[in-house]
Design an enzyme around this catalytic site. Sequence first.
Site, PDB file in Angstrom:
ATOM      1  N   HIS A  93     -19.578  62.197 -67.094  1.00  0.00           N
ATOM      2  CA  HIS A  93     -19.089  63.318 -67.871  1.00  0.00           C
ATOM      3  C   HIS A  93     -17.595  63.248 -68.149  1.00  0.00           C
ATOM      4  O   HIS A  93     -16.951  64.256 -68.432  1.00  0.00           O
ATOM      5  CB  HIS A  93     -19.422  64.640 -67.173  1.00  0.00           C
ATOM      6  CG  HIS A  93     -20.087  65.630 -68.062  1.00  0.00           C
ATOM      7  ND1 HIS A  93     -19.444  66.704 -68.613  1.00  0.00           N
ATOM      8  CD2 HIS A  93     -21.352  65.690 -68.518  1.00  0.00           C
ATOM      9  CE1 HIS A  93     -20.273  67.405 -69.360  1.00  0.00           C
ATOM     10  NE2 HIS A  93     -21.441  66.808 -69.322  1.00  0.00           N
ATOM     11  N   ASP A 162     -18.573  75.268 -64.273  1.00  0.00           N
ATOM     12  CA  ASP A 162     -19.462  75.982 -65.191  1.00  0.00           C
ATOM     13  C   ASP A 162     -20.751  75.199 -65.451  1.00  0.00           C
ATOM     14  O   ASP A 162     -21.777  75.786 -65.781  1.00  0.00           O
ATOM     15  CB  ASP A 162     -18.758  76.225 -66.530  1.00  0.00           C
ATOM     16  CG  ASP A 162     -17.790  77.397 -66.463  1.00  0.00           C
ATOM     17  OD1 ASP A 162     -17.885  78.191 -65.517  1.00  0.00           O
ATOM     18  OD2 ASP A 162     -16.930  77.504 -67.348  1.00  0.00           O
ATOM     19  N   GLU A 278     -13.358  84.989 -65.798  1.00  0.00           N
ATOM     20  CA  GLU A 278     -13.051  83.914 -66.735  1.00  0.00           C
ATOM     21  C   GLU A 278     -12.752  84.559 -68.080  1.00  0.00           C
ATOM     22  O   GLU A 278     -12.598  85.769 -68.184  1.00  0.00           O
ATOM     23  CB  GLU A 278     -14.223  82.930 -66.828  1.00  0.00           C
ATOM     24  CG  GLU A 278     -13.884  81.603 -67.480  1.00  0.00           C
ATOM     25  CD  GLU A 278     -15.063  80.661 -67.525  1.00  0.00           C
ATOM     26  OE1 GLU A 278     -15.353  80.144 -68.627  1.00  0.00           O
ATOM     27  OE2 GLU A 278     -15.710  80.432 -66.489  1.00  0.00           O
TER      28      GLU A 278
END
Length: 422
Positions: A93, A162, A278
């Site tokens: 990623h 997340d 957030e």
Amino acid sequence: MATKLLLTFAICRLIVTVGLTVDPSELLRLGVDGQLSVDPFDVETASLDFGLIRRSEPMAVLHPGSADDIARLVQAAYLSSQGFTVSARGHGHSINGQAQTSNGVVIEMSGGSRGSRLGLGNLAKPQVAVKEMHVDVWGGELWIDVLRSTLEHGLAPKSWTDYLYLSVGGTLSNGGISGQAFNHGPQISNVYELDVVTGKGELMTCSEEKNSKLFHAVLGGLGQFGIITRARIALEPAPQRVRWIRVLYSNFSTFTGDQEYLISMHGKPSTLKFDYVEGFVIVDEGLINNWRSSFFSPRNPVKISSVGANGGVLYCLEITKNYDESTGDTIDQEVEALMKNLNFIPSTVFTTDLPYTDFLDRVHRAELKLRAKGLWEVPHPWLNLFVPRSRIADLDRGVFKGILGNNKTSGPILIYPMNKNK
């Protein structure tokens, strides 16, 4: 409360890369428990990452059968006089080739059979110590699988990213930041112990008390000090459900003021604070219902023009409150009391209740929708910035209302408020 704001233009976690050397002929004599592959499919997979910006083809791919396999490869690299590189790849990623290597060996940390990879016996999955409130996991384990294993015991890690389809070693090599960081700190603040393969190919255990310099260098060290093969993660009782709330602001200073107020409550009892804080920026009306904003009901559309956006920009505060069935009768009162101290636009409150696991896995659900539409396998550039409180207003004027406000963008702009002392 001294604070910093983390601005992230997408959800990203770099994966570890270690530059080393090895003689190719030595690879055949390593005697690994796993598999050293030159299969075109393996090589092609290891040549790409989530960013799809760079492509680097390795000579071979190692699927380790144990931590010792990784140590053998790195030691051979260290002892060789030939130029060669070794890169550890979790879920791939990264965005710009950090988990790739050209004409070297990529270690595929995630996937395949686990067997004895932890080097601690035949551990087929994360090992949960209920009494001690921790879990031992392989460095290539995905966080979603860690969650599934710990939930069997009613427990869960304290701090998350997340997106859960990332490897443990990958996020711990970067920090691991999400909306819980104001309360528990990033993921690297919730680790008791590590097993690490150093640049010399030594497999070492480290913690606050043992090999502490290595411990603190590896956590957040971007893979420059070793490859994490095992991590001991702190756990807490897992909540059952989440009250998920989104509210909108048209004034940036009001938005950040509320964020700072909420994270200043981190030392308060759980009933007097939110569990997740957030936010994100909406600079284009179309983004109000994009993948990041799919929370909003299509039956109740929000138009930027209808809420008095300043310069065509809105700011969304995301907050959650965890609860169990036994405390469900008080959640309304607790949330109402906390919301009274905030200064959002009153008509823009959006609320939903869902299982804890569904909230944590929300981004993956959005990913599946984009994959179904063929919109996922595209380049993903992004930028992460730590911005001090003293300069965040300048960033709003120059970037949100300036650069982005005058140019259409399809990517998410996330803002995480963080306590400096966490």
